[in-house]
Design a protein around this motif. Sequence first.
Motif, PDB file in Angstrom:
ATOM      1  N   ALA A   6       0.864  -1.179   0.000  1.00 49.61           N
ATOM      2  CA  ALA A   6       0.000   0.000   0.000  1.00 49.61           C
ATOM      3  C   ALA A   6       0.897   1.225   0.000  1.00 49.61           C
ATOM      4  N   ILE A   7       0.404   2.281  -0.607  1.00 42.53           N
ATOM      5  CA  ILE A   7       1.185   3.525  -0.598  1.00 42.53           C
ATOM      6  C   ILE A   7       0.391   4.627   0.080  1.00 42.53           C
ATOM      7  N   VAL A   8       1.145   5.566   0.640  1.00 35.49           N
ATOM      8  CA  VAL A   8       0.551   6.779   1.193  1.00 35.49           C
ATOM      9  C   VAL A   8       1.155   7.943   0.424  1.00 35.49           C
ATOM     10  N   VAL A   9       0.298   8.789  -0.124  1.00 35.81           N
ATOM     11  CA  VAL A   9       0.776   9.900  -0.950  1.00 35.81           C
ATOM     12  C   VAL A   9       0.612  11.209  -0.186  1.00 35.81           C
ATOM     13  N   ASP A  10       1.684  11.986  -0.169  1.00 33.85           N
ATOM     14  CA  ASP A  10       1.614  13.334   0.386  1.00 33.85           C
ATOM     15  C   ASP A  10       0.965  14.208  -0.694  1.00 33.85           C
ATOM     16  N   ALA A  64       9.391  12.973  -4.155  1.00 29.41           N
ATOM     17  CA  ALA A  64       9.479  12.129  -2.964  1.00 29.41           C
ATOM     18  C   ALA A  64       8.213  12.189  -2.125  1.00 29.41           C
ATOM     19  N   VAL A  65       7.060  12.042  -2.768  1.00 29.60           N
ATOM     20  CA  VAL A  65       5.792  12.170  -2.036  1.00 29.60           C
ATOM     21  C   VAL A  65       5.215  10.817  -1.638  1.00 29.60           C
ATOM     22  N   ILE A  66       5.817   9.707  -2.074  1.00 31.70           N
ATOM     23  CA  ILE A  66       5.190   8.398  -1.879  1.00 31.70           C
ATOM     24  C   ILE A  66       5.918   7.616  -0.784  1.00 31.70           C
TER      25      ILE A  66
END
Lengths: 73, 253
Positions: A6-10, A64-66
Amino acid sequence: MALKGAIVVDTERCKGCGVCVANCPTNTIALAHEVNSRGYNFVHMANPDNCTGCTNCATVCPDAVITVYRVKI
Amino acid sequence: MDINEIIKPENLVYKKTPILKDNILHYCPGCSHGVVHKIIAEVIEEMNIQEKTIGVSPVGCSVFAYNYLDIDWQQAAHGRAPALATAIKRLMPEKYVFTYQGDGDLASIGTAEIMHACNRGENIVVIFINNAIYGMTGGQMAPTTLLGQVTATTPYGRKAELNGYPLKITELIAQLEGTCYVTRQSVQNPASVRKAKKAIRKAFENSQMHKGTSFVEIVGTCNSGWKIPPVQANKWMEENMFPFYPLGDMKDR
């Protein structure tokens, strides 16, 4: 043994360049229809079940948002 | 499996390194500069040299690199980063000193400085971003612009008889005795990013072994200057830049 990721995106820092989408091997991510406060269509997990947590999207992301998480099941 | 069960600290496999600050990068969407900043930050974190690294930023888009990497920086006059880095490294030989320069900075106005710094074999690292255009000033022709490439100052494409030939500066530098490691990399897909990161790490390690100058060229994109969207720009780079600027190590000793 399968990998689930799973990814979290800024979303505020994402500029919606789409380089991560082009490099996702499992067709998990896509640009959202919504936009962030600066007007960019940020990336999100369109098909979260596909994600293997391979980190390709995070590796190529210029901003570098992920953040990537992965579990073995 | 629920996403909230996956997103837990113990399952973390990739996050932004703290050496990269939280400031939003001013670069255009998809710009290669961001990836290169990130891999330099990751190398500094892995080598645990944050307190010992000094960067020299150029004139160009990456002039604001000091806003993004949490290390010591100096900003040099246009093209003079190798001269400034020479001074820093000679005065503080225990530090890791690197310059970060674009092609307008290094291959044009700074040609004299880079040639002589490399020829003297200064123990510095040079990161050279080649996107074949002047990005910051609005997409004018650079020395590295390909023949036929359309820019703001070559609206009908670069012509050899009028504008001369593109400059392969990395090949020139590989000829100099003072350099120990000369390589050309790119950052358009995960494999190339990992290779470029290894090259930058090797360059930093070389600089402390006093083997000479390490020169890492990164072929990058300038979406705004090329007037191509980011993903297509990466494809354009693979099709047009790589045949003229082939990737790989030119020198490694």
